[in-house]
Design a protein around this motif. Structure first.
Motif, PDB file in Angstrom:
ATOM      1  N   ARG A 126       0.831  -1.204   0.000  1.00  0.00           N
ATOM      2  CA  ARG A 126       0.000   0.000   0.000  1.00  0.00           C
ATOM      3  C   ARG A 126       0.867   1.257   0.000  1.00  0.00           C
ATOM      4  O   ARG A 126       0.606   2.213  -0.739  1.00  0.00           O
ATOM      5  CB  ARG A 126      -0.921  -0.014   1.223  1.00  0.00           C
ATOM      6  CG  ARG A 126      -1.990   1.033   1.183  1.00  0.00           C
ATOM      7  CD  ARG A 126      -3.006   0.809   2.298  1.00  0.00           C
ATOM      8  NE  ARG A 126      -2.429   0.871   3.627  1.00  0.00           N
ATOM      9  CZ  ARG A 126      -2.209   2.002   4.286  1.00  0.00           C
ATOM     10  NH1 ARG A 126      -2.495   3.157   3.737  1.00  0.00           N
ATOM     11  NH2 ARG A 126      -1.698   1.981   5.490  1.00  0.00           N
ATOM     12  N   ILE A 171      -5.219   0.756  -3.363  1.00  0.00           N
ATOM     13  CA  ILE A 171      -4.899   1.124  -1.980  1.00  0.00           C
ATOM     14  C   ILE A 171      -6.064   0.765  -1.060  1.00  0.00           C
ATOM     15  O   ILE A 171      -5.865   0.245   0.041  1.00  0.00           O
ATOM     16  CB  ILE A 171      -4.541   2.619  -1.884  1.00  0.00           C
ATOM     17  CG1 ILE A 171      -3.175   2.870  -2.535  1.00  0.00           C
ATOM     18  CG2 ILE A 171      -4.537   3.107  -0.447  1.00  0.00           C
ATOM     19  CD1 ILE A 171      -2.840   4.325  -2.723  1.00  0.00           C
ATOM     20  N   LEU A 217      -6.089  -2.980  -0.498  1.00  0.00           N
ATOM     21  CA  LEU A 217      -5.018  -3.422   0.385  1.00  0.00           C
ATOM     22  C   LEU A 217      -5.295  -3.097   1.845  1.00  0.00           C
ATOM     23  O   LEU A 217      -4.660  -3.657   2.737  1.00  0.00           O
ATOM     24  CB  LEU A 217      -3.686  -2.804  -0.048  1.00  0.00           C
ATOM     25  CG  LEU A 217      -3.112  -3.374  -1.335  1.00  0.00           C
ATOM     26  CD1 LEU A 217      -1.954  -2.520  -1.818  1.00  0.00           C
ATOM     27  CD2 LEU A 217      -2.670  -4.813  -1.144  1.00  0.00           C
TER      28      LEU A 217
END
Length: 105
Positions: free
Chosen positions: A18, A70, A73
């Motif tokens: 991330r 993102i 994750l």
């Protein structure tokens, strides 16, 4: 080597990935801003403005792909990156680099 079981602890790998996506997004943003600055520094012809618009669209597409990844994750057990998303990220990065080079040259 066998596949990890469902109770596997992913550790810090999703967090590192991330953070890598965030760094890549920051680098892409810097390249896009510099390319836009160079494109808009000229005479303001329609071709230059169209190039600036294309650069902005490519940057927005990359931001969309990166933001989705993102968010994925952040989940406890993230899914693998889809091939379509990977190809979109590669295409955006390559296109941004090509357009930035044409603006600079």
């Amino acid at each position: 080597m066998s596949a990890p079981g469902p109770d596997r602890d992913a550790g810090l790998q999703p967090e590192r990935t991330r953070l890598a996506w965030r760094r890549t997004t920051l680098a892409c943003s810097v390249v896009a801003v510099l390319a836009l600055r160079q494109a808009l520094r000229g005479s303001g012809s329609p071709v230059e403005l169209a190039g600036a618009a294309v650069i902005a669209l490519i940057w927005l597409a990359f931001l969309w792909v990166a933001h989705r990844r993102i968010r994925e994750l952040a989940a406890g057990r993230p899914r693998p990156l889809a091939l379509r998303a990977a190809l979109a990220a590669v295409a955006c990065t390559t296109a941004l680099a090509v357009f930035a080079m044409t603006v600079i040259l």
